[in-house]
Design a protein around this motif. Structure first.
Motif: not given
Length: 553
Positions: A461-464, A475-477, A482-484, A532-536
């Motif tokens: 869901l996050i990556f899509e 931009g990437p950041a 917004l994705g998260y 939500i936390y570790v991957t981010r």
């Protein structure tokens, strides 16, 4: 959003490290299990070289909590027992007789002489020599009734009294029967649990099933027969006055007497008074010991009430035999040589050391209030458990590998980050299970496999969402931020509803269903945390170091 403060980073990595450290002992299961067993044995009976070596196999400063293996993984015994609650009615009625007798004696002028009559086990019949005083007798006995203190029995009393000709009849009320049934089952559950715990088994499953059945599953025990020998004995200990001895098993013992065989004297029977002087319910302790001749025996001690009755009786009956009865067999019938005021004594007989130890365990745990009838029994060998573990490992490895490959191929570097978080996620599940002393079953392994898939769902869901934001020329950041943010609501909705389902399964389910619910519930918590936390945090660290102008998800 992507500016994660230092304290948050420390907390996130600290929780991950703590979970993985707690999970680490499971990678050395046999060694840590031996260490834990040695520690318990040393605390209970002293240190030996073998125990010291087992204890030294794992450092004391490292965590030693393990995920307990359930019956289907470790092997063990499974029993389904039915509690014969009707047996308790007879004991309850028999216990009423002294009170009824004393109440009627106070009305002797109206009722005349009284005599207890033969009757069904669940009723008490008393014949009056002066039936015209029946109304006074009924009123006197009704005065013995006590209110029922249950939600369903509010306003009811425990006994019903009626007259039938020249006989007064006392029975338990329907509300009291229901309350007695519930008390009997609860007491049986507690005593079975005590007996199983006495022998140090790990994480047994002992729970009520239906109205009058108990499910007993004990991992690690040798066989169902061994488990039945441990819990199937009523272990009802009583002390009776001896009326006489006989070798005729068909001899009538007489009114209010019973005929019990001698345990270690074949063909010998004792005639005893039916009402015991003291019962095992008044025991406070029982320990294996040796008598003055060096033979195995059991020392016992009564509570103050039992000690008082035991001391009074022995003082008044010096020179008379006194029978010690276990489950309607006379263990021994020693002669009272002197008063025993201290409330302690010793049970001798033809015991082996193991039998005296088992008897002490049963007496300490208490007597079952009613007989258990075993409806179902199964022995699950360790080989079957080993096969289940191997099958579970294969399922987890295949699922894990398929997910890792899929994520890496679908999302590239971001997929690799999700895979690292997935490994941490599984470690956290085992860490939490070790921390709470949870039991892992085959359905529990299925819960872990399901958790792996659900953890990937959150990352997908996050990556899509990040992909969609990148298409808007952000931009990437900003795209990652917004994705998260936009995926958060969908992740929480899906996981909260699944967590509610896991809680309901745990509350209403039993055995394997609970094992599945525990791993599923813990997996949801760890999945949300890692997604939500570790991957981010990992992505933020990567962005801070690389500062890419463009990214591809």
């Amino acid at each position: 959003m992507l500016n994660i403060p230092l304290w948050k980073r420390v907390v996130i990595w600290g929780l991950c490290a703590m979970g993985l450290v707690l999970a680490m002992p499971n990678a050395f299961y046999t060694r840590v299990e031996g260490h834990n067993d040695a520690v318990k044995a040393i605390e209970a009976g002293g240190e030996t070289p073998e125990l010291a070596a087992m204890k030294a196999a794992w450092p004391d400063w490292l965590p030693s909590g393990l995920v307990n293996l359930g019956l289907d993984l470790r092997g063990g015994a499974h029993l389904l027992a039915e509690v014969q609650v009707e047996d308790v009615y007879a004991d309850r009625i028999d216990g009423l007789w002294p009170e009824v007798r004393d109440a009627l004696r106070e009305e002797r002028a109206a009722v005349g002489t009284i005599r207890r009559q033969a009757s069904a086990p669940d009723e008490l019949r008393v014949r009056l020599s002066q039936p015209e005083g029946m109304a006074a007798a009924v009123e006197a006995v009704r005065g013995l009734a006590r209110p029922i203190v249950t939600l369903t029995g509010v306003g009811s009393s425990d006994i019903e009294v009626r007259a039938e000709g020249d006989e007064l009849i006392v029975t338990l009320s329907e509300a009291e029967r229901l309350a007695t049934d519930d008390r009997t089952i609860q007491q049986s559950l507690e005593i079975v649990r005590r007996r199983v715990d006495e022998v140090g088994t790990r994480e047994p499953t002992i729970q009520r099933q239906g109205e009058n059945r108990i499910l007993i599953q004990v991992p690690g025990i040798g066989s169902a027969e061994e488990l039945k020998a441990l819990i199937g004995t009523t272990a009802r200990l009583t002390f009776h006055p001896v009326v006489g001895r006989t070798t005729d098993p068909d001899q009538s013992p007489g009114a209010r007497n019973v005929l019990y065989p001698a345990m270690d004297q074949e063909g010998v029977y004792y005639i005893l008074e039916q009402t015991p002087v003291v019962t095992g319910e008044e025991l406070t302790d029982a320990q294996p010991a040796f008598d003055q001749n060096g033979r195995p025996a059991v020392n016992f001690r009564f509570n103050p009430a039992g000690a008082r009755k035991f001391g009074t009786y022995t003082a008044e009956n010096v020179g008379s035999p006194f029978a010690i009865v276990l489950d309607e067999e006379v263990i021994s019938a020693p002669v009272i040589n002197e008063a025993i005021p201290g409330g302690s004594g010793i049970i001798t007989g033809s015991f082996s050391v193991q039998e005296s130890t088992d008897l002490a365990v049963l007496l300490r745990a208490g007597a079952l209030p009613a007989e258990l009838t075993f409806l179902e029994e199964r022995t699950i060998g360790p080989e079957l458990g080993a096969d289940s573990i191997e099958a579970g490992k294969i399922a987890c490895v295949v699922a894990f590998a398929a997910v890792l490959i899929f994520m890496a191929l679908s999302y590239g570097w971001f997929g690799v980050i999700a895979n690292v978080a997935l490994v941490i996620n599984v470690g956290l599940i085992f860490g939490l299970l070790s921390l709470i002393g949870g039991t892992l079953t085959l359905p529990g392994i299925a819960g872990i496999v399901l958790t792996i898939g659900m953890a990937v769902d959150a990352n997908v869901l996050i990556f899509e969402r990040i992909r969609e934001e990148l298409k808007s020329a952000k931009g990437p950041a900003r795209a990652i931020d917004l994705g998260y943010e936009k995926a958060l609501s969908a992740i929480l909705d899906a996981n909260i509803t699944t967590f509610i389902t896991a809680v309901i399964l745990f509350m209403l389910g039993s055995g394997p269903v609970r094992g599945f619910a525990i791993t599923l519930g813990l997996g949801i918590l760890t999945s949300v945390f890692t997604a939500i936390y570790v991957t981010r945090l990992m992505i933020v660290v990567w962005l801070d170091r690389r500062r890419p102008k463009t990214i591809t998800v």
